[in-house]
Design an enzyme around this catalytic site. Structure first.
Site, PDB file in Angstrom:
ATOM      1  N   GLN A  71      50.511  35.108  47.785  1.00 52.33           N
ATOM      2  CA  GLN A  71      49.812  34.265  48.852  1.00 52.33           C
ATOM      3  C   GLN A  71      48.485  33.994  48.676  1.00 52.33           C
ATOM      4  O   GLN A  71      46.930  33.662  49.562  1.00 52.33           O
ATOM      5  CB  GLN A  71      49.362  35.202  49.883  1.00 52.33           C
ATOM      6  CG  GLN A  71      50.527  35.433  51.171  1.00 52.33           C
ATOM      7  CD  GLN A  71      51.779  36.141  50.368  1.00 52.33           C
ATOM      8  OE1 GLN A  71      52.076  37.572  50.353  1.00 52.33           O
ATOM      9  NE2 GLN A  71      53.115  35.546  50.607  1.00 52.33           N
ATOM     10  N   GLU A 113      41.809  44.723  38.323  1.00 53.26           N
ATOM     11  CA  GLU A 113      40.561  45.489  38.319  1.00 53.26           C
ATOM     12  C   GLU A 113      40.628  46.340  39.436  1.00 53.26           C
ATOM     13  O   GLU A 113      40.058  47.488  39.496  1.00 53.26           O
ATOM     14  CB  GLU A 113      39.633  44.320  39.667  1.00 53.26           C
ATOM     15  CG  GLU A 113      39.326  43.429  38.860  1.00 53.26           C
ATOM     16  CD  GLU A 113      37.831  42.374  38.362  1.00 53.26           C
ATOM     17  OE1 GLU A 113      37.192  42.906  39.888  1.00 53.26           O
ATOM     18  OE2 GLU A 113      37.761  41.193  38.468  1.00 53.26           O
ATOM     19  N   THR A 177      30.319  43.739  33.067  1.00 53.58           N
ATOM     20  CA  THR A 177      28.892  44.563  33.496  1.00 53.58           C
ATOM     21  C   THR A 177      27.810  43.154  33.646  1.00 53.58           C
ATOM     22  O   THR A 177      26.993  42.525  33.691  1.00 53.58           O
ATOM     23  CB  THR A 177      28.059  44.540  31.508  1.00 53.58           C
ATOM     24  OG1 THR A 177      27.970  43.637  30.662  1.00 53.58           O
ATOM     25  CG2 THR A 177      28.284  46.248  31.026  1.00 53.58           C
ATOM     26  N   GLU A 179      27.826  42.842  38.446  1.00 52.26           N
ATOM     27  CA  GLU A 179      28.125  42.739  39.570  1.00 52.26           C
ATOM     28  C   GLU A 179      27.527  43.777  40.303  1.00 52.26           C
ATOM     29  O   GLU A 179      27.930  44.881  41.080  1.00 52.26           O
ATOM     30  CB  GLU A 179      29.453  42.658  40.187  1.00 52.26           C
ATOM     31  CG  GLU A 179      29.720  41.364  39.904  1.00 52.26           C
ATOM     32  CD  GLU A 179      29.441  40.445  41.583  1.00 52.26           C
ATOM     33  OE1 GLU A 179      29.825  39.952  42.635  1.00 52.26           O
ATOM     34  OE2 GLU A 179      28.680  39.556  41.455  1.00 52.26           O
TER      35      GLU A 179
END
Length: 337
Positions: A71, A113, A177, A179
């Site tokens: 999806q 992540e 490195t 955000e």
């Protein structure tokens, strides 16, 4: 002049002229993103045009694998489903290898992540197995890791990423490195150099520096003030757009010495709707943080100081001459073929 590897993450929707502008400054592109099913089947990406353009420029193409389902959603459960199932792991590795051969790719970048803490070692083993399996055929294996400052750092982004283990498992490690300033957070620099430095300082204690690619952001954010936690959403903008807004609204660009990042505030007219349905014109304050030639030079200085393998740009969907020039002034770019 020192030579570095430069990787650029890219979506298939990139404008061809933007990709062409970037390619002379790149060693690798990383096409975003392939997905997978719980059974370990690969969900392909239509990236053939990107690969062809990169090949013509002597730039290697990496397939990025994320825990993205059919999806198009990222799922931590999908990570568990695959890494806890030996059959799914074996199938996934075979599927990746088939795709690497079929498309004549340069390698694979694992970008999981949100790895549950209990799956940390299984994820490291997956990457290790991939390297053992793909290296004999000349394929590269990289892994993107969250910006940690200690081994025991808490939080979903961090607990499933083992710096020392991945430093051994992969050919290169991409440290994300950036955000610190992000869509749902308060206004601040996207990649403040003091925070970046803390990650690199820890990273080199666990991973050989010649295996590290430092993440570089190619964007900024515009926040509408006041910032309201769990409500406010910053707008992601290009660095060029940030400068354009400063000019349009007559804002003076400031430079934060600690973060080594440019920023400014401006006021913008907006129409709001009152409870009775009437409209009212108000002025809203905005705060913008972005990257410029100065902030990019500070990042290149850190790469040189720690003797890192290179940099990884998130992302190359817009061309920024300030970043391209910062790379060229500081280093020569490795061309892999």
């Amino acid at each position: 002049m020192d030579e570095i590897i430069v990787n650029g993450y890219v979506y298939p929707s990139v404008q061809p002229e933007v990709l062409e502008a970037w390619l002379p400054n790149l060693s690798l592109i990383a096409t975003f993103s392939y997905g997978m099913t719980p059974e370990g089947y690969l969900i392909p990406l239509n990236d053939e045009e990107l690969i062809e353009a990169a090949d013509n420029a002597g730039v290697g193409s990496m397939m990025v694998l994320t825990p993205m389902n059919e999806q198009g959603q990222f799922s931590e459960q999908l990570v568990s489903d695959v890494v806890e199932n030996p059959e799914a792991v074996e199938r996934l590795l075979q599927e990746i290898l088939y795709e690497l051969r079929r498309k004549n790719l340069f390698g694979v970048d694992f970008d999981f992540e949100y790895v549950p803490a209990q799956n940390r070692d299984q994820y490291t083993e997956l990457v290790s197995r991939a390297t053992e399996m793909f290296s004999p055929e000349g394929f590269l294996v990289t892994v993107a890791l969250a910006p940690k400052t200690s081994a025991g750092q808490q939080g979903l982004l961090y607990q499933g990423h083992d710096y020392a283990g991945m430093g051994k498992a992969a050919n290169f490690v991409l440290l994300m490195t950036y955000e610190w300033g992000y869509t749902y957070g308060p206004p601040m620099a996207v990649a403040p150099i003091n925070k970046v430095r803390q990650v690199i300082e820890y990273g080199v204690t666990e991973i050989p520096p010649e295996k590290i690619l430092m993440g570089i952001p190619n964007y900024g954010y515009d926040w509408t003030l006041p910032f309201v936690p769990k409500e406010s959403m910053a707008e992601k903008i290009t660095n060029e757009e940030a400068v354009r807004r400063a000019e349009e609204f007559g804002a003076e660009i400031q430079f934060d010495e600690e973060a080594q990042s440019p920023h400014f505030v401006y006021w913008k007219e907006a129409v709001t709707t009152n409870e009775d349905g009437t409209e009212e014109t108000v002025y809203q304050q905005h705060e913008v943080w972005f990257e410029d030639a100065r902030s990019y030079k500070a990042k290149m200085d850190v790469v040189r100081e720690y003797g890192l393998a290179g940099i990884s740009i998130w992302n190359i969907m817009s061309y920024d001459p300030n970043l391209a020039n910062a790379i060229k002034r500081a280093f020569s770019v490795t061309k892999l073929f």
